[in-house]
Design a protein around this motif. Structure first.
Motif, short mmCIF file in Angstrom:
data_model
loop_
_atom_site.label_atom_id
_atom_site.label_comp_id
_atom_site.label_asym_id
_atom_site.label_seq_id
_atom_site.Cartn_x
_atom_site.Cartn_y
_atom_site.Cartn_z
N ARG A 16 -9.04 -8.46 -0.22
CA ARG A 16 -10.30 -7.71 0.54
C ARG A 16 -9.08 -6.13 -0.31
NH1 ARG A 16 -6.85 -8.08 5.39
NH2 ARG A 16 -8.35 -9.27 6.22
N VAL A 17 -10.34 -5.40 -0.31
CA VAL A 17 -10.27 -4.31 -1.01
C VAL A 17 -10.93 -3.40 -0.27
CG1 VAL A 17 -11.35 -3.10 -3.03
CG2 VAL A 17 -10.78 -5.65 -3.31
N THR A 18 -10.07 -2.66 -0.01
CA THR A 18 -10.28 -1.00 0.97
C THR A 18 -10.36 0.55 -0.45
OG1 THR A 18 -8.78 -1.84 2.16
CG2 THR A 18 -9.57 0.00 2.45
N THR A 19 -11.72 1.02 0.16
CA THR A 19 -11.73 2.17 -0.65
C THR A 19 -11.40 3.52 0.48
OG1 THR A 19 -14.45 2.34 0.09
CG2 THR A 19 -13.93 1.42 -1.95
N MET A 20 -11.35 5.05 0.07
CA MET A 20 -11.15 5.55 0.85
C MET A 20 -12.64 5.48 2.43
SD MET A 20 -8.91 6.21 -0.43
CE MET A 20 -8.43 7.61 0.31
N ASP A 21 -13.44 4.63 1.90
CA ASP A 21 -14.51 5.04 3.37
C ASP A 21 -15.19 3.88 3.53
OD1 ASP A 21 -16.49 4.59 1.18
OD2 ASP A 21 -17.18 6.39 1.52
N ALA A 22 -14.61 2.59 2.82
CA ALA A 22 -15.24 1.10 2.95
C ALA A 22 -14.32 0.03 2.90
CB ALA A 22 -16.68 0.51 2.70
N GLU A 23 -14.22 -1.41 3.16
CA GLU A 23 -13.73 -1.81 3.39
C GLU A 23 -14.07 -3.58 2.98
OE1 GLU A 23 -11.40 -4.98 6.73
OE2 GLU A 23 -9.93 -2.76 5.68
N PHE A 53 -10.95 5.30 -11.73
CA PHE A 53 -10.38 4.28 -11.29
C PHE A 53 -9.69 2.69 -11.73
CE2 PHE A 53 -13.85 6.26 -10.00
CZ PHE A 53 -13.74 7.11 -8.05
N GLY A 54 -9.08 1.92 -10.26
CA GLY A 54 -8.32 1.07 -10.57
C GLY A 54 -8.22 0.84 -9.37
N LEU A 55 -7.12 -0.33 -9.41
CA LEU A 55 -6.89 -0.93 -8.42
C LEU A 55 -5.22 -1.43 -7.73
CD1 LEU A 55 -9.44 -3.96 -8.37
CD2 LEU A 55 -9.37 -3.08 -6.62
N GLN A 56 -5.06 -0.72 -6.87
CA GLN A 56 -3.22 -0.15 -6.73
C GLN A 56 -2.96 -1.84 -5.47
OE1 GLN A 56 -1.71 2.97 -4.59
NE2 GLN A 56 -1.39 3.16 -6.58
N TYR A 57 -1.79 -2.39 -5.92
CA TYR A 57 -1.77 -3.51 -4.74
C TYR A 57 0.10 -3.02 -4.49
CZ TYR A 57 -0.18 -6.20 -8.14
OH TYR A 57 0.51 -6.60 -9.59
N ILE A 58 0.47 -3.49 -3.42
CA ILE A 58 1.70 -3.79 -3.01
C ILE A 58 3.05 -4.84 -3.63
CG2 ILE A 58 4.04 -3.27 -1.45
CD1 ILE A 58 2.68 -1.16 -1.87
N ASP A 59 3.61 -4.93 -4.81
CA ASP A 59 3.80 -6.47 -5.46
C ASP A 59 4.72 -7.42 -4.27
OD1 ASP A 59 6.01 -5.34 -5.95
OD2 ASP A 59 6.38 -4.89 -7.97
N LYS A 60 5.36 -7.94 -5.05
CA LYS A 60 6.46 -8.57 -4.45
C LYS A 60 7.47 -8.17 -3.29
CE LYS A 60 4.70 -13.36 -6.27
NZ LYS A 60 5.42 -14.23 -7.17
N LYS A 61 8.04 -7.48 -4.76
CA LYS A 61 9.31 -6.60 -4.22
C LYS A 61 9.21 -5.65 -3.82
CE LYS A 61 11.38 -8.46 -8.48
NZ LYS A 61 12.05 -8.21 -9.76
N LEU A 87 -6.19 -1.45 -2.99
CA LEU A 87 -6.84 -0.30 -2.50
C LEU A 87 -7.07 0.26 -4.15
CD1 LEU A 87 -4.06 1.33 -1.15
CD2 LEU A 87 -6.11 1.27 0.26
N PHE A 88 -8.87 0.46 -3.30
CA PHE A 88 -9.76 0.80 -5.04
C PHE A 88 -9.50 2.76 -5.02
CE2 PHE A 88 -13.50 2.69 -6.73
CZ PHE A 88 -13.60 1.45 -8.21
N MET A 89 -8.34 3.06 -5.64
CA MET A 89 -8.47 4.29 -5.51
C MET A 89 -8.50 5.12 -7.16
SD MET A 89 -4.88 4.00 -3.42
CE MET A 89 -4.86 6.08 -3.86
N ALA A 90 -8.16 6.17 -6.94
CA ALA A 90 -9.02 7.23 -8.76
C ALA A 90 -7.61 7.06 -9.25
CB ALA A 90 -9.30 8.57 -8.50
N HIS A 108 -17.55 11.91 -4.62
CA HIS A 108 -17.09 11.93 -2.99
C HIS A 108 -15.70 10.94 -3.00
CE1 HIS A 108 -17.71 11.23 0.99
NE2 HIS A 108 -17.80 9.51 0.89
N LEU A 109 -15.68 9.97 -3.99
CA LEU A 109 -14.33 9.23 -3.74
C LEU A 109 -13.40 10.37 -4.18
CD1 LEU A 109 -15.97 5.82 -5.59
CD2 LEU A 109 -15.42 6.27 -3.06
N PHE A 110 -13.79 10.92 -4.69
CA PHE A 110 -12.43 12.28 -5.25
C PHE A 110 -11.98 13.24 -4.37
CE2 PHE A 110 -12.70 10.81 -9.64
CZ PHE A 110 -11.42 11.01 -10.49
#
Length: 597
Positions: A16-23, A53-61, A87-90, A108-110
């Motif tokens: 699941r990828v979430t941008t600032m205004d969509a999922e 941009f890049g794809l951010q996530y929370i790892d196992k730790k 999370l799709f973020m700048a 718009h994303l920025f």
């Protein structure tokens, strides 16, 4: 019978990828790489400026991490959950948003990400600037301010100001809304893209904009902050992330490396010592290196000729902007024509009501004149009858006097009595004669009034005829029909003008002749001059707003960043003047200063 071999379906997993205004949700093969997922997201949202941009996530730790594009998604330290959340973020920020951001989706994303960072207080923003940015955010969301549509309280459900600002002033939500709307009304005519760009142009001047902070220590084991941004590497004191103490621009950095927790930056000046700091965890150094390499690449890329892809994107964006300006001019012309038609319609309706009122008054006056004439005629008739009756009485009185005179000759004794009666009769006759004369005068006056009433009646009839024959051709028996016919003529004329305007706009858009380019250039120059005037006006408004809300400020709730910002303002320091000052001197001197912190 030969055995049938069935091909085994590839193993997949959900993300699941979430941008600032969509999922968005995707199903990936087990061997899919980070690049494959990233490109899939970019194609889905239509993004071409992918390098920010890049794809951010929370790892196992539980730590924040960025997805590596050259490795398989499943081989990275992902949490054991499905779908896997990203999370799709700048990840990297431009130096100058207006010059570098090309696509509207990128802008718009920025805008959404920077706005969220300000509201979350990840980026410090002064109270008066927060109100100004909120007004641009409202313009981007709702369009032009319309007093008849937007009633007080329409912003109550919008998250527009940082909680720190709301807590710091003794102001109600209605008071904040009044100040935001006061600035919002001045942005009339701005499109969503223009309002978002103005927001970003103001936000990029904030000290914490685009800076990634990391906790580090120097050789003296002093707690410090390392800030990585589009311009270089900055060092901050641990209690002050607003004002950097040392800065190393990317142009002065030759090499970056780390070994375990030790991070080394080698300056271009080979005589200068290495800039060495220590991170609390190895993963921090990995992330710092990743951000440094990415920012350095973009820094060098900006100082080279644009690639063919970027040139093509800029050309398309320029054509699209020209087309939108022509379309905007056409729509503005259409709106003006519509407004003029509505005003003309309202004016004609007002005139129609006015003439109808005058006609009604004329009819009323005519009826009153006719009633007055009938009443005066009746009075005149009564006065004539009374005059005839008085004349008859006078004649009878005269006959009675003659008879009494004859009777007086018959008797001397009755002479005195008769004389007395004669005198009385003469007095009565005199009074009757006076009454008769007065009644005759009243009859004459009534006749004159009757003549005047008939003249007034004729004048009222003439005025009514004149109103029914005026140049507007209003027929009071079929007034609505004529009004609708006149308005249909206005609509036909308006549609004809709009058709001419649309045809002209389409031709200009397709051909884009030299005259169009020159006209657009003049319009751009005009917009630039208007922007300068508007900026000056906004600065004056901000100063007034700051003075106005200063009296409502609760000093006890002022944060450390507020105090540091006020000190910088009193000293005349800005983000850029501070960077210029701390970059002065040699790299050797700056490294030595860092070691002494």
């Amino acid at each position: 019978m030969p055995w049938l071999t069935l091909k085994r379906a590839p193993k997949t997993f959900d993300v699941r990828v979430t941008t600032m205004d969509a999922e968005m949700e995707f199903s990936l093969e087990w061997k899919s790489t980070g690049r494959h997922l990233f490109d899939l997201v970019c194609r889905t949202i239509g993004l071409r400026e992918t390098w920010y941009f890049g794809l951010q996530y929370i790892d196992k730790k539980g730590y924040t991490a960025w997805l590596k594009f050259d490795r398989k998604v499943r081989d990275q330290d992902l949490p054991h959950e499905e779908p896997v959340n990203f999370l799709f973020m700048a990840k990297f920020y431009p130096e100058a948003v207006e010059e570098e951001l090309i696509q509207e989706i990128t802008q718009h994303l920025f805008f959404l990400q920077v706005k969220q960072c300000i509201l979350n207080m990840d980026i410090y923003c002064p109270p008066e600037a927060s109100v100004l940015l909120a007004s641009y955010a409202v313009q981007a969301k709702y369009g032009d301010y319309d007093r008849s549509v937007y009633q007080p309280g329409f912003l109550c459900n919008d998250d527009l100001l940082p909680q720190r600002v709301l807590d710091q002033y003794k102001m109600t939500p209605q008071m904040w809304e009044e100040r935001i709307v006061g600035l919002y009304a001045d942005h009339r005519g701005m499109t969503r893209d223009e309002a978002e760009m103005e927001y970003l142009k103001i936000a990029q001047d904030l000290e914490m904009y685009g800076v990634n902070y990391f906790h580090i220590k120097n050789k003296k084991d002093t707690d410090l902050w390392l800030g990585v941004d589009a311009l270089g590497v900055n060092v901050y004191e641990y209690n002050n992330r607003l004002t950097p103490k040392i800065s190393f621009p990317w142009s002065e950095i030759r090499n970056i490396s780390f070994h375990d927790k030790r991070f080394v930056i080698k300056p271009v000046d080979k005589k200068a010592p290495d800039f060495v700091f220590f991170a609390p965890k190895l993963r921090v150094n990995k992330l710092v290196l990743e951000l440094c390499v990415g920012n350095h690449e973009l820094f060098m890329r900006r100082r080279k000729l644009d690639s063919m892809e970027v040139q093509q994107m800029k050309a398309q964006a320029k054509e699209e902007k020209a087309r939108k300006q022509i379309e905007r001019a056409r729509l503005l012309r259409e709106k003006q024509l519509r407004e003029e038609a509505v005003r003309e319609k309202e004016e004609l309706e007002r005139k129609l009501q006015l003439f109808q009122e005058e006609a009604r008054m004329a009819n009323d006056a005519l009826l009153r004149s006719e009633e007055t004439a009938d009443l005066l005629a009746e009075k005149a008739k009564i006065a004539e009858e009374e005059a005839m009756l008085l004349a008859q009485k006078a004649s009878e009185a005269e006959q009675e006097m003659n008879r009494l005179q004859v009777s007086a000759m018959r008797s001397e004794e009755e002479k005195v009595v008769l004389e007395h009666r004669v005198r009385e009769t003469e007095l009565i006759a005199l009074r009757i004669a006076e009454d008769s004369e007065r009644r005759a005068k009243e009859a004459e006056e009534l006749k004159e009034q009757l003549i005047k009433a008939k003249e007034n009646e004729k004048f009222a009839k003439d005025k009514l005829i004149e109103l029914t024959r005026n140049p507007l051709n209003f027929n009071y028996m079929t007034g609505d029909a004529l009004t609708n016919e006149h308005l249909r003529e206005l609509d036909l004329r308006l549609d004809h003008e709009l058709t001419l305007s649309m045809d002209s706009g389409d031709n200009n858009c397709e051909l884009l002749s030299d005259n169009d380019v020159e006209q657009l250039s003049r319009e751009i120059e005009k917009e630039r001059m208007e922007y300068m005037e508007k900026s000056k006006h906004l600065q004056e408004q901000l100063s007034e707003l700051k003075k106005e809300i200063e009296v409502l400020k609760d000093e006890d709730k002022e944060t450390q960043y507020d105090k540091l910002h006020n000190i910088n303002v009193e000293m005349g320091e800005t983000k850029y003047s501070t960077l210029k000052r701390i970059k002065a001197g040699t790299a050797k001197a700056r490294v030595a200063f860092f070691e002494e912190l």
